[in-house]
Design a protein around this motif. Structure first.
Motif, PDB file in Angstrom:
ATOM      1  N   TYR A   1      -0.486 -12.366  11.903  1.00  0.00           N
ATOM      2  CA  TYR A   1      -0.214 -11.150  12.668  1.00  0.00           C
ATOM      3  C   TYR A   1       0.236 -10.025  11.747  1.00  0.00           C
ATOM      4  O   TYR A   1      -0.217  -8.871  11.867  1.00  0.00           O
ATOM      5  CB  TYR A   1       0.857 -11.453  13.716  1.00  0.00           C
ATOM      6  CG  TYR A   1       1.280 -10.277  14.551  1.00  0.00           C
ATOM      7  CD1 TYR A   1       0.367  -9.370  15.069  1.00  0.00           C
ATOM      8  CD2 TYR A   1       2.637 -10.073  14.844  1.00  0.00           C
ATOM      9  CE1 TYR A   1       0.780  -8.293  15.845  1.00  0.00           C
ATOM     10  CE2 TYR A   1       3.044  -9.000  15.624  1.00  0.00           C
ATOM     11  CZ  TYR A   1       2.117  -8.114  16.115  1.00  0.00           C
ATOM     12  OH  TYR A   1       2.526  -7.056  16.875  1.00  0.00           O
TER      13      TYR A   1
ATOM     14  N   SER B   1      -4.843  -2.884  21.564  1.00  0.00           N
ATOM     15  CA  SER B   1      -4.734  -1.613  20.853  1.00  0.00           C
ATOM     16  C   SER B   1      -6.099  -0.976  20.613  1.00  0.00           C
ATOM     17  O   SER B   1      -6.186   0.234  20.366  1.00  0.00           O
ATOM     18  CB  SER B   1      -4.017  -1.821  19.512  1.00  0.00           C
ATOM     19  OG  SER B   1      -2.715  -2.338  19.702  1.00  0.00           O
TER      20      SER B   1
ATOM     21  N   ARG C   1       7.352   0.310  10.857  1.00  0.00           N
ATOM     22  CA  ARG C   1       6.279  -0.647  11.091  1.00  0.00           C
ATOM     23  C   ARG C   1       5.981  -1.444   9.819  1.00  0.00           C
ATOM     24  O   ARG C   1       5.806  -2.662   9.870  1.00  0.00           O
ATOM     25  CB  ARG C   1       5.037   0.110  11.557  1.00  0.00           C
ATOM     26  CG  ARG C   1       3.859  -0.754  11.947  1.00  0.00           C
ATOM     27  CD  ARG C   1       2.749   0.132  12.501  1.00  0.00           C
ATOM     28  NE  ARG C   1       1.599  -0.647  12.915  1.00  0.00           N
ATOM     29  CZ  ARG C   1       0.626  -1.007  12.113  1.00  0.00           C
ATOM     30  NH1 ARG C   1       0.671  -0.657  10.839  1.00  0.00           N
ATOM     31  NH2 ARG C   1      -0.398  -1.730  12.551  1.00  0.00           N
TER      32      ARG C   1
ATOM     33  N   ALA D   1      -1.791  -6.533  11.040  1.00  0.00           N
ATOM     34  CA  ALA D   1      -1.157  -5.248  11.334  1.00  0.00           C
ATOM     35  C   ALA D   1      -1.079  -4.356  10.101  1.00  0.00           C
ATOM     36  O   ALA D   1      -1.214  -3.130  10.199  1.00  0.00           O
ATOM     37  CB  ALA D   1       0.240  -5.483  11.896  1.00  0.00           C
TER      38      ALA D   1
ATOM     39  N   PHE E   1       6.627  -5.592   9.513  1.00  0.00           N
ATOM     40  CA  PHE E   1       5.567  -6.571   9.291  1.00  0.00           C
ATOM     41  C   PHE E   1       5.689  -7.266   7.938  1.00  0.00           C
ATOM     42  O   PHE E   1       5.296  -8.428   7.801  1.00  0.00           O
ATOM     43  CB  PHE E   1       4.199  -5.917   9.459  1.00  0.00           C
ATOM     44  CG  PHE E   1       3.849  -5.658  10.900  1.00  0.00           C
ATOM     45  CD1 PHE E   1       3.706  -6.707  11.791  1.00  0.00           C
ATOM     46  CD2 PHE E   1       3.695  -4.375  11.370  1.00  0.00           C
ATOM     47  CE1 PHE E   1       3.409  -6.486  13.129  1.00  0.00           C
ATOM     48  CE2 PHE E   1       3.395  -4.132  12.699  1.00  0.00           C
ATOM     49  CZ  PHE E   1       3.255  -5.194  13.584  1.00  0.00           C
TER      50      PHE E   1
ATOM     51  N   PRO F   1      -3.728  -6.714  18.709  1.00  0.00           N
ATOM     52  CA  PRO F   1      -4.788  -5.899  18.092  1.00  0.00           C
ATOM     53  C   PRO F   1      -5.912  -5.561  19.060  1.00  0.00           C
ATOM     54  O   PRO F   1      -6.455  -4.451  19.024  1.00  0.00           O
ATOM     55  CB  PRO F   1      -5.284  -6.785  16.938  1.00  0.00           C
ATOM     56  CG  PRO F   1      -4.151  -7.706  16.649  1.00  0.00           C
ATOM     57  CD  PRO F   1      -3.485  -7.962  17.960  1.00  0.00           C
TER      58      PRO F   1
END
Length: 249
Positions: A111, A158, A227, A115, A231, A155
């Motif tokens: 993930y 989005s 962000r 991202a 991540f 994802p």
């Protein structure tokens, strides 16, 4: 008797996870499963996650104006999430902590990589009818196996062309359905005991507190920088969990 340190750690985890959700509209299950998975079996972490995840995501979905349209659009995906969760639950509830931890770490790392490095995608309307059930099924299997329901749902959602507010609601619906499906699957497998459910209820307060603070600080944080560091942290936690599980004797 539960150690005070354990209670404090769980409370801090859910406060931080709620804060991340307040800032970004998602992240509570990812943060909670990643942090709790470092100190307990994933099935125990998933049991603690059930009630705060349900409460916060119902609030996220219910407070927006697009409920009916989003439900109609995502219904095939949500049905397949439920079916896939039933298929994948055997790994999480197997009684082993090694391989569920490896799977959880792998999902967190995947993930984070998606991202950080995946370019922004766009799903054409002609492909959505075919892709939604497939994405839902894969998300469901990974939800059942790891307790994390972000890949590949986040994802994919989005990439569907939702407005910002619609996307927040769509994520709320997806996470709500995944939480309910996970709870039912774990309950059917006998992995949710009354004590675990009571502990899960107790984590609602710190999660909501963190979410409230996160919503109030959202505009004071640079989104891109937050962000990126979020991540990167998830990537580090995921890789550590994979390595620890594979190297365990």
């Amino acid at each position: 008797m539960v150690a005070v340190e354990s209670v404090a750690y769980v409370a801090i985890v859910f406060t931080v996870a709620g804060w991340v959700k307040g800032v970004t509209g998602m992240g509570l299950p990812t943060v909670a499963m990643g942090a709790l998975g470092l100190v307990m079996a994933p099935v125990q972490a998933a049991a603690l996650l059930l009630v705060p995840s349900l409460v916060t995501n119902v609030c996220q979905f219910a407070t927006g104006p697009h409920r009916e349209a989003i439900i109609r659009r995502l219904l095939p995906m949500m049905l397949c999430v439920c079916l896939g969760t039933g298929v994948g639950i055997g790994l999480l509830t197997s009684g082993s902590s090694r391989w569920p931890s490896v799977a959880l770490g792998g999902v967190l790392a995947a993930y984070a990589l998606l991202a950080l490095f995946l370019p922004r995608l766009s799903v054409p309307a002609t492909a959505e009818r075919l892709l939604s059930p497939v994405v839902g099924a894969i998300t469901g299997v990974l939800t059942g196996a790891t307790g994390v329901f972000v890949v590949p749902a986040v994802p994919y959602l989005s990439a569907l062309g939702f407005s910002k507010d619609e996307l927040v609601q769509a994520l709320g619906l997806s996470f709500t359905v995944s939480t309910v499906a996970l709870g039912i699957a774990m309950g059917t497998a006998g992995s949710v005991q009354p004590a675990a459910l009571a502990a899960s209820v107790a984590t609602v307060a710190p999660a909501l507190l963190g979410m409230f603070v996160g919503q109030r600080t959202r505009n004071r944080i640079a989104p891109a920088k937050f962000r990126r560091w979020f991540f990167l942290a998830m990537l580090a936690v995921g890789l550590y969990m994979v390595a620890r599980g594979l190297l365990a004797s």
